[in-house]
Design an enzyme around this catalytic site. Structure first.
Site, PDB file in Angstrom:
ATOM      1  N   HIS A 217      -6.076  -6.433  -3.051  1.00  0.00           N
ATOM      2  CA  HIS A 217      -5.750  -5.151  -3.659  1.00  0.00           C
ATOM      3  C   HIS A 217      -4.301  -5.148  -4.115  1.00  0.00           C
ATOM      4  CE1 HIS A 217      -4.737  -4.816   0.626  1.00  0.00           C
ATOM      5  NE2 HIS A 217      -3.765  -4.001   0.256  1.00  0.00           N
TER       6      HIS A 217
ATOM      7  N   CYS B  80       1.536  -0.419   5.705  1.00  0.00           N
ATOM      8  CA  CYS B  80       1.548  -1.772   5.145  1.00  0.00           C
ATOM      9  C   CYS B  80       2.308  -1.747   3.825  1.00  0.00           C
ATOM     10  CB  CYS B  80       0.120  -2.307   4.948  1.00  0.00           C
ATOM     11  SG  CYS B  80      -0.817  -1.497   3.635  1.00  0.00           S
TER      12      CYS B  80
END
Length: 665
Positions: free
Chosen positions: A65, A181
């Site tokens: 992603h 993250c």
């Protein structure tokens, strides 16, 4: 919202054998759907994100992603592989592949959908259904949640529970957690879901704050105050980390919360039972104490790089002001009287003296800032005071750059040791404000003045004398080593070590230290300039996106921004990095052999007037640039016939060489 994924974005028979080929195959579906405008640029952004941390998860799941300027709308593409594809997950290959694409400026509503998917991937029923369904339209509907299971209702028998069966809420062990993250799309929310599921299984009350792209909603202060322990699962800095001060804390990377949440919960309970507390503050990097992947060497590098990263702005500001002062007023400007008493608006010498004295003041902070933020990286905010004090003492006793390194490490270690002392709750409020600064500063001061300061000062003097006496073969070999280090990781830890070594020398300049600074800057200019030259002379070996990056690399290289070569290195590291290192080694050796010097810590070609023997300096840079470009062209030319004749997936499988990483990578 409903068109986040369609049947055309689903491949239930994904035939790719590598993750690069799988990502390209799914990206081609996005291009066909009009969701991606430049497949090469998009794939490069995916590769750059993958380089930060592998996206394989336990349970046979891969979630490559990224955010990308080449994405027109938030999009999901799904592929199912019969044989599995390696996404570096701990338990083996992934058969369920989700390619998640978000525009660079995606709004929170769309990102919330991506976050919801990340949470659902932790549900075994959901993944089982994905493996069983054959119809692409049905898979798309399942992912969209068109046939979501009924929301469970409250237990109707809750009011009839036998007396004494459930423990009262006050008896529950309470944990608050933060997950984050680098991208904030997938791992952040999967870690949160994993922790919550493990908390339910363990019978603890666990509340998670997700600091991701879909928003940052602070935990209620009352919830934090009532918590018995804290779990911080993050790969980027936790925002407002000081809110969790004084509580038992487990600090890990985000994937630890996904892969072993029960272990983290057990760990924080053990720490609470022992009475361990942590005075935390916003810090630069997570530390998983005791984890195999986070050994002492890794943590030491993180601490040192924290100090260097905070020191660099002082280097740039102070060094360039001093360099400009020399350019305007000559080298004798260092003996000018204080401008506070003798400034004359119309005299160039006064302006030169002003810049020199401001730059000197900024340079005076180098060692204290280095030490202070090394301690900060080790012990968070409580480490700042003893770190700065130790750094200032290193300057006082003339221990220099090495003294600053030692002072920072000592200060951080002292504060961490104090944290292990059990403190009654009534004293916790004054610990970070009074007790820790007082005790740690006294201990660090004693050690710097009486124990380690003089030996380090002697070592610093010996190193300075050695640099001053460098000549011939020794100087050339040092230039080769510095050139290799500057080009090894392009702005990473090794590069920063070489740069910090050079900057530490010009803080107290000698002829040898000025030669080292020239070699470091010249070698650091080579990688982007070499790639720019290669894309100019053999453009067919590079993608359109890489050719565009090559144009920008001319300016970045000329400005001494080594990171300008990162897009090329991220896409094809086995060819680009060795080529850059070879060119950097040649340039470093030549600058030392030529005896070129440099008084400015940054600036590239824009500080040529401050370079001793500037024509030879530019000749060394040109030679290294040519070596890098020739090697890259030769290596890519040998590879090209092999990939050009193969199918798309085979070409992709070799390396992501037809992609680029954004300059911000």
């Amino acid at each position: 919202m409903s068109e986040l994924i369609t049947a055309g974005l689903v491949d239930v028979d994904l035939s790719a054998e590598t993750k690069q080929a799988a990502v390209r195959s799914l990206a081609e579906r996005m291009v066909a759907a009009g969701r991606v405008t430049d497949i090469d640029g998009f794939l490069a952004d995916v590769a750059a994100r993958e380089a930060q941390m592998p996206t394989g998860l336990d349970g046979g799941i891969g979630i490559p992603h990224c955010r990308s300027a080449h994405v027109t709308a938030p999009t999901l593409a799904f592929g199912r592989s019969a044989n599995g594809i390696d996404f570096s997950a701990p338990d083996g290959p992934a058969d369920l592949i989700f390619l998640i694409a978000a525009p660079a400026g995606a709004d929170d509503a769309h990102l919330a959908i991506l976050s919801s998917l990340a949470r659902r991937l932790m549900d075994p029923e959901f993944t089982t259904a994905l493996r069983a369904e054959r119809d692409p339209a049905a898979v798309a509907a399942l992912v969209r949640g068109d046939e979501a299971p009924a929301t469970p209702t409250e237990d109707p028998a809750a009011g009839d529970a036998p007396a004494g069966t459930p423990a009262p809420p006050a008896a529950l062990f309470r944990i608050v957690a933060v997950t984050s993250c680098p991208t904030g799309i997938a791992h952040t929310y999967m870690a949160a879901e994993s922790l919550q599921q493990a908390g339910e299984a363990a019978g603890v009350e666990l509340v998670v704050e997700t600091q991701g792209s879909a928003g940052f909603k602070r935990l209620d202060p009352g919830v934090i105050a009532a918590a018995d322990g804290v779990i911080l699962a993050h790969d980027v800095e936790v925002r407002e980390k000081e809110r969790f001060a004084g509580k038992p804390t487990v600090d890990v990377g985000v994937k630890a919360a996904i892969n072993r949440p029960a272990e983290l919960i057990a760990d924080v309970r053990v720490r609470a039972e022992r009475g361990e507390t942590t005075a935390t503050a916003a810090g630069p990097a997570p530390m998983d104490i005791g984890a195999a992947e986070d050994h002492f060497g890794t943590r030491l590098r993180t601490w040192l790089m924290t100090g260097v990263s905070y020191m660099v702005p002082f280097v740039a500001a102070g060094g360039l002001l001093i360099a400009l002062a020399f350019a305007i007023g000559g080298y004798e400007i260092n003996s000018a009287p204080s401008v506070a008493e003798s400034f004359v608006w119309t005299e160039a010498a006064s302006w030169a003296a002003l810049m020199f004295q401001i730059g000197g003041a900024a340079f005076g902070f180098l060692v204290p800032v280095l030490a202070g933020y090394i301690a900060y990286g080790m012990a968070d905010r409580p480490g700042l005071v003893p770190g700065f004090v130790g750094g200032a003492l290193a300057v006082t006793i003339e221990a220099g750059f090495l003294g600053g390194l030692a002072a920072g490490l000592i200060a951080g270690a002292v504060v961490k040791a104090i944290h292990h002392v059990h403190v009654p709750p009534v004293l916790r409020g004054v610990m970070p404000v009074v007790v820790i600064p007082l005790i740690s500063s006294a201990v660090v001061g004693f050690l710097m003045f009486v124990v380690v300061g003089k030996p380090i000062a002697s070592l610093q003097k010996a190193m300075t004398d050695w640099l001053s006496g460098l000549s011939g073969t020794n100087a050339v070999l040092l230039g080769v080593l510095l050139g290799l280090m500057m080009c090894f990781d392009l702005g990473g830890p090794v590069n920063k070590v070489a740069y910090a070594f050079a900057v530490g020398g010009i803080a107290d300049p000698t002829d040898g230290s000025l030669k080292v600074m020239a070699a470091v800057m010249a070698a650091g200019m080579v990688p982007p300039l070499g790639m720019a030259l290669a894309t100019s002379v053999r453009g067919k070996l590079f993608t359109k996106t890489e050719r565009n990056n090559g144009k920008a690399a001319w300016v970045l290289g000329a400005s001494f921004i080594s990171e300008g070569a990162i897009p090329f290195a991220a896409a094809d590291p086995l060819r680009v990095i060795p080529s850059a290192m070879a060119g950097g080694a040649v340039t470093g050796a030549l600058t030392m052999a030529f005896g070129t010097t440099l008084r400015a810590p940054h600036g590239g070609v824009f500080v040529v007037p401050l370079i001793g023997q500037p024509l030879l300096f530019l000749l060394a840079v040109t030679a290294g640039t040519a070596v890098t470009a020739v090697l890259v062209v030769l290596l890519k030319s040998r590879r090209r016939p092999e990939t050009a004749s193969g199918p798309t997936t085979a070409a992709t499988a070799a390396t992501p060489a037809d992609t680029k990483a954004p300059a911000a990578a």
